[in-house]
Enzyme design. Structure first.
Site, PDB file in Angstrom:
ATOM      1  N   HIS A 174       0.807  -1.222   0.000  1.00 62.18           N
ATOM      2  CA  HIS A 174       0.000   0.000   0.000  1.00 62.18           C
ATOM      3  C   HIS A 174       0.839   1.270   0.000  1.00 62.18           C
ATOM      4  O   HIS A 174       0.411   2.304  -0.482  1.00 62.18           O
ATOM      5  CB  HIS A 174      -1.045  -0.054   1.108  1.00 62.18           C
ATOM      6  CG  HIS A 174      -2.148  -0.993   0.729  1.00 62.18           C
ATOM      7  ND1 HIS A 174      -2.204  -2.292   1.166  1.00 62.18           N
ATOM      8  CD2 HIS A 174      -3.148  -0.860  -0.163  1.00 62.18           C
ATOM      9  CE1 HIS A 174      -3.223  -2.901   0.585  1.00 62.18           C
ATOM     10  NE2 HIS A 174      -3.818  -2.060  -0.221  1.00 62.18           N
ATOM     11  N   ARG A 312     -16.134  -0.279  -3.878  1.00 62.00           N
ATOM     12  CA  ARG A 312     -15.837  -1.622  -3.373  1.00 62.00           C
ATOM     13  C   ARG A 312     -16.204  -1.682  -1.894  1.00 62.00           C
ATOM     14  O   ARG A 312     -15.833  -0.778  -1.131  1.00 62.00           O
ATOM     15  CB  ARG A 312     -14.356  -1.948  -3.545  1.00 62.00           C
ATOM     16  CG  ARG A 312     -14.040  -3.330  -2.953  1.00 62.00           C
ATOM     17  CD  ARG A 312     -12.641  -3.767  -3.244  1.00 62.00           C
ATOM     18  NE  ARG A 312     -11.667  -3.034  -2.468  1.00 62.00           N
ATOM     19  CZ  ARG A 312     -10.355  -3.170  -2.634  1.00 62.00           C
ATOM     20  NH1 ARG A 312      -9.890  -3.992  -3.556  1.00 62.00           N
ATOM     21  NH2 ARG A 312      -9.511  -2.483  -1.892  1.00 62.00           N
ATOM     22  N   ASN A 423      -3.415  -7.283  -8.360  1.00 59.98           N
ATOM     23  CA  ASN A 423      -2.452  -7.346  -7.252  1.00 59.98           C
ATOM     24  C   ASN A 423      -2.642  -8.634  -6.464  1.00 59.98           C
ATOM     25  O   ASN A 423      -1.705  -9.385  -6.215  1.00 59.98           O
ATOM     26  CB  ASN A 423      -2.637  -6.149  -6.309  1.00 59.98           C
ATOM     27  CG  ASN A 423      -2.635  -4.833  -7.047  1.00 59.98           C
ATOM     28  OD1 ASN A 423      -2.031  -4.724  -8.101  1.00 59.98           O
ATOM     29  ND2 ASN A 423      -3.328  -3.840  -6.511  1.00 59.98           N
ATOM     30  N   CYS A 471      -8.635  -3.318 -12.240  1.00 62.66           N
ATOM     31  CA  CYS A 471      -8.397  -2.184 -11.344  1.00 62.66           C
ATOM     32  C   CYS A 471      -7.152  -2.382 -10.494  1.00 62.66           C
ATOM     33  O   CYS A 471      -6.876  -1.606  -9.592  1.00 62.66           O
ATOM     34  CB  CYS A 471      -9.615  -1.931 -10.465  1.00 62.66           C
ATOM     35  SG  CYS A 471      -9.961  -3.290  -9.343  1.00 62.66           S
TER      36      CYS A 471
END
Ligand code: PEP
Ligand code: MG
Length: 539
Positions: A174, A312, A423, A471
């Site tokens: 992140h 999301r 990811n 995404c």
């Protein structure tokens, strides 16, 4: 691409001032020295808060306020008045308050870390040492560190920290994602970085993932210039997303709050392809109320009024634990109760979030698409879709687990769209932790196995005429974005900083070139071969 001198986070002062007591006539001067140091620290924190957005700004502003809190300042001044040197007084006063806060527990106990951070900053200031934590350079610099906390990264000023290189971290950690969101070139898992001293000139290429120490300065300047020209082309792109021969592929932005969504309006992004709601609540002790959530979601929907927004639901767990999600203690949290699985142990959390999303949709008149993270089975998709539809919203799911990619056709019987999270799809396909520096070559989204699963999901969508987006960070790489378009992906969603580059590259190539690149990539045996084959098909 950036070429600049290295700065490093200041180290915590290890030795404390063990000088004897200050003589009485010198005590007012010592108190003044302390006041000046404390106020310099508070001012610097406030400046950083003003440069940051969202949660990072709030954290920094709150820390600045605490640095000027009269109670602890007075406790330190009292110690100085009785002869303690400033450093000893700071340590004593902070210890006193830390103990008190710890006893009070809850939110107050949380502030102990902030208080200790302030203590270290004030001591460094008193000793004339660089500030611990992330420094504020006076001129554009490249920050090299072992690792950085996401909140520290979010507070960086992209005009002063022009690139970031870390020894630890994976490409989709992140910290790397936030750096990209800020438009700061970031390279993680760099070997030998420890030996690079502050002041050394380095060339960081965020796209290729390389750090060159003391390069030939003429060729470094040339590389920066070439990157500048690419950036110029990217800046000139005005959307909408399409290949040179007009095949539409929507280019969207990934955001984490209202401020980021408003910032994404400065790009040609046609909407929001991923709103990571959990990032709004990482520092929260308790669950935000439905009203609080509604306000936050409405900000994002308002920023893209009249445009597509994909929200999301909370992807809590693994590297993004939420205190209020009641995660069980697990040995292997990435394979544990994460994402949609949290709804299994705490269904009301998802109910209330959907209620808030529906309320935000009603308030703004911009009903979003809503998707669940970490779906593994068609049954989970079916259950989630029913819940979302009961709120009058459009359901979809993320494809992040290989099982979901393999059975995408069966999942699509229940939902209206798919969004591939490359990811996690890479992490779970390659059985390699996305945070691991050692395994970064395995979690490379160019891995043909990962792209084969992307192709399966895209084909499943095409055969029933439902949209399939990407995404994950793969969509932020202009070259790979063209490959994804060739695989049949219908939208690409990336950090706002990547939107222009992706759109500009797509506009330079034909759909046939994208399809040829996709075929070549699927036939490759290694990530490097896949990349090379795509490069030659797309040049
Ligand atoms: C992904 O896994 O690709 C994704 C987009 O979700 P996150 O990075 O938030 O896990
Ligand atoms: Mg994910």
């Amino acid at each position: 691409m950036a070429y600049a001198p290295v700065i490093r986070p200041g180290r915590l002062p290890t030795s404390i001032d063990d000088a004897g007591d200050v003589a009485e006539p010198d005590r007012p001067a010592e108190a003044a020295r302390f006041d000046a140091a404390a106020s310099a620290v508070a001012t610097r924190l406030r400046d950083r808060a003003a440069h940051a957005t969202g949660a990072a700004s709030e954290v920094l502003a709150a820390t600045a306020t605490l640095a000027q809190d009269r109670a602890w300042l007075a406790a330190a001044e009292k110690r100085i008045a009785t002869g303690a040197p400033a450093v000893r007084a700071v340590i004593g006063a902070v210890d006193q308050f830390a103990e008190m806060f710890t006893k009070l527990g809850g939110l107050m106990a949380e502030r102990v870390t902030d208080l200790r951070d302030i203590r270290d900053r004030v001591i460094a200031e008193l000793n004339g040492l660089p500030e611990p934590g992330v420094p504020m350079p006076a001129a554009p610099s490249i920050l090299c560190a072992d690792d950085l906390a996401p909140a520290d990264t979010a507070g960086l000023d992209p005009t002063l920290v022009v690139a970031l290189a870390t020894t630890l971290g994976g490409p989709t950690s992140h910290t790397a994602i936030i750096a990209r969101q800020l438009g700061i070139p970031c390279v993680v898992a760099v070997e030998g970085l420890d030996a690079v001293e502050a002041g050394t000139m380095v060339l960081v290429d965020g796209t290729a993932g390389t750090v060159i120490v003391t390069p030939d300065s003429a060729s470094a300047d040339q590389a920066v210039e070439a990157a500048r020209q690419d950036a110029e082309r990217a800046a000139g792109w005005s959307g909408p997303g399409a290949t040179s021969d007009g095949h539409a592929v929507a280019v969207l932005a990934n955001v984490q709050d209202g401020a980021a969504a408003r910032a994404a309006r400065d790009t040609a992004a046609e909407g929001i392809g991923l709103f990571r709601t959990e990032l709004c609540f990482l520092n929260r002790e308790t669950e935000p109320t439905v009203d609080e959530q509604t306000d936050i979601y409405a900000e994002v929907l308002d920023a893209f009024a009249g445009h597509k927004v994909v929200v999301r639901t909370l992807d809590a767990g693994s590297d993004k634990p939420l205190k209020f999600a009641e995660h069980p203690n697990e040995a292997n949290p990435a394979l544990g109760v994460r994402g949609i699985r949290v709804a299994g142990i705490n269904p009301a959390l998802l109910d209330r979030q959907l209620e808030a999303i529906a309320a935000a949709a009603k308030r703004t008149g911009n009903p979003p698409w809503v998707m669940a993270p970490m779906i593994a089975t068609a049954q989970e998709a079916e259950h989630f879709a029913a819940q979302v539809r009961s709120h009058g919203l459009t359901p979809g799911v993320m494809i992040e687990v290989p099982a979901a990619a393999l059975l995408a056709d069966r999942i699509l019987e229940h939902v209206d769209f798919l969004s591939i999270g490359t990811n996690d799809l890479a992490q779970y396909t390659m059985a390699a932790d996305r945070m691991s520096a050692e395994l970064a070559a395995l979690t490379d989204p160019w891995q043909p196995a990962v792209l084969t699963l992307v192709a399966m999901a895209a084909r499943a969508g095409a055969s029933v005429g439902k949209p399939v987006g990407v995404c994950g960070e793969a969509a932020a790489d202009p070259l790979l974005a063209c490959v994804l378009a060739g695989l049949g992906v219908t939208s690409l969603s990336a950090a706002a900083a990547a939107v222009q580059g992706v759109g500009a590259k797509l506009a330079q190539v034909s759909l046939q070139q994208c399809r040829d690149a996709a075929d070549a990539v699927l036939a490759a045996s290694t990530a490097a071969q896949a990349r090379a084959a795509a490069l030659s098909a797309l040049e």
